[in-house]
Scaffold this active site. Structure first.
Site, short mmCIF file in Angstrom:
data_model
loop_
_atom_site.label_atom_id
_atom_site.label_comp_id
_atom_site.label_asym_id
_atom_site.label_seq_id
_atom_site.Cartn_x
_atom_site.Cartn_y
_atom_site.Cartn_z
CG LEU A 76 8.79 2.39 4.30
CD1 LEU A 76 8.71 1.27 3.28
CD2 LEU A 76 7.39 2.91 4.63
CD GLU A 89 10.74 1.57 10.15
OE1 GLU A 89 10.76 2.51 9.33
OE2 GLU A 89 10.41 0.41 9.84
CE LYS A 135 3.40 3.27 3.12
NZ LYS A 135 3.90 3.48 4.49
CE1 TYR A 189 0.35 1.96 4.27
CE2 TYR A 189 1.25 -0.27 4.37
CZ TYR A 189 1.13 1.01 4.90
OH TYR A 189 1.79 1.34 6.06
#
Length: 282
Positions: A201, A177, A145, A32
């Site tokens: 990411l 992250e 993702k 996505y």
């Protein structure tokens, strides 16, 4: 929200149909993107679309449109729904097929997209937010993702229940992250952030921040730092499509410096706002 993107067509929301055997629903077998909209324009759409196609390729799904056609569909969706400030969510799954773990031979990918109005988080951007350190228990392909977000969801929920804006994830002693963001520390005028490996990411806002640092003469070092080093930073901030450049003023009850947004973070915020205006004008 009135109009939905469904397999290359824009239809009324009530006309959307998803199979009970869609592999996104059963396996999280898809990817996505979320694209920010400012003043009716898609911000960094090209970069998001490029990453969408790259993520799809990594899990061996073929997006059934060219990037230009896909871009236009998203633009049309924003326009039809009269989104002034908000976001577009779009996903692709491997399709619907009788439930088996291996890839189905003849399933057609399913693309769904929708919009919603979202204002900029001005108060948080001005005052900063608090975050909490939580062990990173996700899989090892965080560069994709994907729809497999349960680890992110559990971390975000824990942070929420404990009164924090975001979870700062760490594998052992190493900060990676956030549950839905990238993390940065500033020490002695240098910006530190985890390198874009499979463990994080590579955020689109992250890439914009790197460009801004280059313009502002801020040195960037992509290297892993520890939980203790995070607490000892002069400044700390997070970034994402919806959070922009968000100051972090406290981590797990420990104030960062004097507990207010730092000078370099403010410079990056100002530069990011200028980049938004450039995107709107262009």
């Amino acid at each position: 929200m009135e109009w939905i993107l469904s397999n290359g067509e824009i239809v009324k929301e009530q006309d959307l149909e998803i199979s009970k055997e869609d592999r996104g629903y059963q396996f999280g077998d898809g990817i996505y993107e979320v694209i920010r909209v400012y003043e009716g324009d898609l911000f960094t759409a090209t970069e998001h679309i490029d990453r969408f196609y790259a993520s799809a390729e990594k899990i061996r799904i073929t997006v059934p449109y060219t990037k230009d056609v896909f871009h236009k569909m998203l633009h049309d969706l924003v326009e039809l729904n009269n989104i002034e400030n908000g976001q577009v969510y779009v996903q692709i799954t491997r399709g619907a097929a009788p439930r088996n773990h291996q890839f189905p031979e003849n399933a057609e990918p399913v693309v769904v997209g929708y919009t919603k109005s979202v204002e900029r988080p001005v108060e948080f951007l001005e005052n900063g937010v608090k975050a909490v350190l939580i062990e990173d228990v996700r899989w090892l392909r965080c560069d994709i993702k994907s729809l497999n977000l349960l680890g992110n969801v559990l971390a975000k929920q824990q942070a929420y229940e404990e009164g924090y804006f975001e979870a700062i994830l760490h594998r052992g002693d190493t900060v990676t992250e956030g549950s839905s963001s990238n993390m940065y520390g500033i020490k002695d005028g240098i910006l530190y952030t985890h390198p874009a490996t499979n463990l994080i990411l590579n955020g689109i806002t992250r890439r914009v921040i790197f460009e801004l640092c280059d313009e502002l003469g801020i040195d960037v070092v992509e290297t892993a730092f520890t939980k203790q080093q995070a607490l000892e930073m002069d400044e700390f901030f997070l970034s994402s499509t919806t959070s922009e450049v968000m100051p972090v003023i406290e981590i797990s009850g420990h104030k960062i410096a004097d507990g207010t947004p730092g000078e370099m973070t403010r410079k990056l915020q100002k530069a990011f706002e200028a980049r938004i205006k450039m995107g709107v004008i262009s």
